[in-house]
Scaffold this motif. Structure first.
Motif, short mmCIF file in Angstrom:
data_model
loop_
_atom_site.label_atom_id
_atom_site.label_comp_id
_atom_site.label_asym_id
_atom_site.label_seq_id
_atom_site.Cartn_x
_atom_site.Cartn_y
_atom_site.Cartn_z
N UNK A 23 -35.36 36.40 -31.47
CA UNK A 23 -35.85 36.13 -33.47
C UNK A 23 -36.31 34.87 -34.02
N UNK A 24 -37.16 34.42 -34.16
CA UNK A 24 -37.34 33.08 -34.88
C UNK A 24 -38.41 33.44 -36.00
N UNK A 25 -39.82 33.66 -35.64
CA UNK A 25 -40.77 33.38 -36.56
C UNK A 25 -40.42 35.01 -37.98
N UNK A 26 -40.56 35.60 -39.30
CA UNK A 26 -41.01 36.01 -39.92
C UNK A 26 -38.76 36.67 -39.86
N UNK A 27 -37.95 35.99 -39.80
CA UNK A 27 -36.85 35.90 -39.66
C UNK A 27 -36.57 37.59 -40.12
N UNK A 28 -36.59 37.26 -41.30
CA UNK A 28 -36.27 38.51 -42.55
C UNK A 28 -36.69 39.55 -42.50
N UNK A 29 -38.63 39.74 -42.23
CA UNK A 29 -38.89 40.78 -42.14
C UNK A 29 -38.89 41.43 -40.92
N UNK A 30 -38.97 40.51 -40.16
CA UNK A 30 -38.99 41.77 -38.43
C UNK A 30 -37.65 41.62 -38.09
N UNK A 31 -36.43 41.26 -38.92
CA UNK A 31 -35.29 41.53 -38.49
C UNK A 31 -34.58 42.92 -38.03
N UNK A 32 -35.19 43.79 -38.96
CA UNK A 32 -34.55 45.57 -38.93
C UNK A 32 -35.71 46.15 -37.69
N UNK A 33 -36.98 45.43 -37.83
CA UNK A 33 -37.64 46.75 -36.42
C UNK A 33 -36.50 46.00 -35.60
N UNK A 34 -36.75 45.16 -35.17
CA UNK A 34 -36.02 43.62 -34.12
C UNK A 34 -34.44 44.58 -34.13
N UNK A 35 -33.85 45.25 -35.18
CA UNK A 35 -32.40 45.30 -34.81
C UNK A 35 -31.93 47.15 -34.46
N UNK A 36 -33.65 47.61 -33.88
CA UNK A 36 -33.80 48.56 -33.94
C UNK A 36 -34.61 49.00 -32.49
N UNK A 37 -34.56 48.13 -32.28
CA UNK A 37 -36.07 47.57 -30.56
C UNK A 37 -35.02 47.50 -29.41
N UNK A 38 -33.80 45.88 -29.95
CA UNK A 38 -33.26 45.81 -28.75
C UNK A 38 -31.39 45.71 -29.38
N UNK A 39 -31.04 45.58 -28.22
CA UNK A 39 -29.26 46.09 -28.43
C UNK A 39 -29.16 44.69 -28.79
N UNK A 40 -29.24 43.53 -28.61
CA UNK A 40 -28.43 42.55 -29.18
C UNK A 40 -29.89 41.89 -30.09
N UNK A 41 -29.81 40.79 -30.87
CA UNK A 41 -30.65 39.97 -32.07
C UNK A 41 -30.19 38.65 -31.44
N UNK A 42 -30.86 37.74 -31.83
CA UNK A 42 -30.15 36.39 -31.22
C UNK A 42 -31.58 35.74 -32.34
N UNK A 43 -30.89 35.43 -33.50
CA UNK A 43 -32.00 35.00 -34.61
C UNK A 43 -31.94 32.98 -34.17
N UNK A 44 -33.16 32.71 -34.34
CA UNK A 44 -33.34 31.59 -33.82
C UNK A 44 -31.91 30.41 -32.65
N UNK A 45 -31.71 31.65 -31.86
CA UNK A 45 -30.84 30.81 -30.87
C UNK A 45 -32.00 30.56 -29.97
N UNK A 46 -32.18 29.37 -29.51
CA UNK A 46 -32.74 27.89 -28.40
C UNK A 46 -31.59 28.17 -27.24
N UNK A 47 -30.24 29.08 -26.77
CA UNK A 47 -29.86 29.15 -25.69
C UNK A 47 -30.00 29.95 -25.16
N UNK A 48 -29.30 30.06 -24.12
CA UNK A 48 -29.31 31.02 -22.59
C UNK A 48 -27.36 31.31 -22.95
N UNK A 49 -27.10 30.84 -24.16
CA UNK A 49 -25.69 31.31 -24.19
C UNK A 49 -25.62 32.62 -24.10
N UNK A 50 -25.85 33.27 -24.76
CA UNK A 50 -25.18 34.82 -24.97
C UNK A 50 -26.27 35.49 -23.54
N UNK A 51 -26.42 35.71 -23.08
CA UNK A 51 -27.25 36.54 -22.30
C UNK A 51 -26.03 35.83 -21.25
#
Ligand code: TMP
Length: 294
Positions: A258-286
C-alpha cells in the motif's frame, strides 16, 4: 499452538500491518507443513514486482511504457485518447470510497477503450525491446534474488498482470528474472502479418477480473493443480483474488503493498490482505515469509 509470527522478526516492523494475527499464524503453520512441493506464488506486475515509487516519483506502468514506443508517441490521436482515459479511470481504480462492484464495469470500459485505441498501431518486437530498455522501471529491492531462490526451489511462479503482456514479458526477460518456473498471464497483443495491432489476443484482463476467468485452461493451472498453498502478492485490492480461480487452494496467504491514499485505504487493505506493507519498496517481507516456509 506455536506463535509463528514471532519467529519472523520482520513482521513486527512498524510498516507491517496485520489485522488478524491468529488467522495469519494458522496459515503460516499450514503452508509450512505443506512445504515447497505444495506451494505456488502469484505476483501482480505493475507496482508489485516493480517499485511503487522512487523518492516519491511513481514508476511508469507497462501500458505507460508501451505508449512511449515511437509509433505510439508520435500518434497524437492515440496519445490524447489514452491520456484522457487514464485521467478519467485511474482515480476510479484507486478510490477507496467506490465499492469494487461499481468499479468492475468502469474498468471493463477502460480496458475495452484502451484496446480500441491501440488497434491499428504498427510496431515490432524490436520497438518493444528498445522502449523497455529506455524506461525500464526498477524492480523492488530483493526481487531478483527472490525470483532466483524460487527458481532454485522449483516453486511455480505466476506473473498475473492486467497490464500490457508484451511489455511485462520483455521487462522480466531483460531483468533476468524470467526463469523456467515463471509463467505470465496478461493482455498480450495480437498482430496482423504486416505488424499492425488488431487488439489483445484474448478478452481483456483488468484489475478486477484477474481471477478464475483468466486462469482456467492455462498451462499454469495444469502445472499447479496439486499445489494447494499459495502466496499472492499485489498492490491493488483486486489482486487479492488472483488465486480465486484455483479451487484446490486451501491456504492463500495474501500480501498487499500500500502506497497511495494510505490512511483512507488501510482499513480495506487490512480486511483484504493478511499482511499489509505500507510504503515498502522491497521484497524483504515476502522473502522472510518464504524462508520460514521452506
Ligand atoms: P497490473 O495488473 O499489473 O497492476 O496493471 C494494470 C494497471 O495498468 C492499472 O493500474 C491500470 C493501468 N492501465 C494504464 O495505465 N493504461 C491503460 O490503458 C490501461 C487499460 C490500464
Amino acid at each position: 499452538m506455536p506463535d509463528i509470527i514471532d519467529q519472523i522478526p520482520i513482521l513486527s516492523k512498524r510498516n507491517v500491518q496485520i489485522k488478524n494475527k491468529d488467522k495469519l499464524n494458522d496459515m503460516l503453520l499450514n503452508i509450512s507443513k505443506g512445504g515447497l512441493k505444495k506451494l505456488q506464488i502469484v505476483f501482480d506486475f505493475d507496482k508489485t514486482i516493480t517499485k511503487q515509487h522512487e523518492d516519491g516519483v511513481p514508476h511508469l506502468s507497462s501500458f505507460a511504457i508501451f505508449s512511449k514506443i515511437p509509433s505510439c508517441l508520435n500518434n497524437e490521436k492515440y496519445q490524447e485518447t489514452v491520456r484522457g482515459l487514464r485521467l478519467k479511470y485511474y482515480p476510479i481504480e484507486m478510490d477507496p470510497h467506490i465499492p469494487v462492484k461499481d468499479k468492475i464495469e468502469l474498468m471493463e470500459e477502460w480496458w475495452n477503450l484502451s484496446e480500441k485505441a491501440i488497434s491499428g498501431l504498427k510496431l515490432t518486437q524490436k520497438d518493444i525491446d528498445e522502449v523497455c530498455l529506455d524506461c525500464k522501471p526498477a524492480l523492488r529491492e530483493g526481487c531478483k534474488e527472490f525470483f532466483s531462490t524460487l527458481n532454485k526451489a522449483k516453486v511455480p511462479v505466476l506473473v498475473f498482470s492486467a497490464g500490457c503482456g508484451d511489455i511485462v514479458l520483455t521487462i522480466l526477460q531483460q531483468s533476468n528474472v524470467f526463469w523456467p518456473n515463471v509463467k505470465v498471464i496478461s493482455n498480450f497483443l495480437n498482430f496482423h502479418d504486416d505488424g499492425t495491432i488488431t487488439g489483445f489476443k484474448d478478452k481483456p484482463i483488468h484489475v478486477f477480473n484477474k481471477n478464475e476467468y483468466a486462469i482456467k485452461n492455462t498451462d499454469f493451472y495444469n502445472l499447479v493443480e496439486d499445489r494447494n498453498n499459495a502466496i499472492v502478492l499485489g498492490d491493488s485490492l483486486g489482486d487479492a483474488s488472483m488465486a480465486q480461480g484455483m479451487e484446490h487452494c486451501q491456504n492463500v496467504l495474501k500480501i498487499g503493498f500500500l502506497y497511495e491514499h494510505i490512511e483512507d485505504a488501510l482499513p480495506q487493505y487490512l480486511d483484504t490482505f493478511d499482511i499489509v506493507l505500507v510504503d515498502d519498496q522491497t521484497m524483504d517481507v515476502p522473502r522472510a515469509v518464504f524462508d520460514f516456509i521452506r
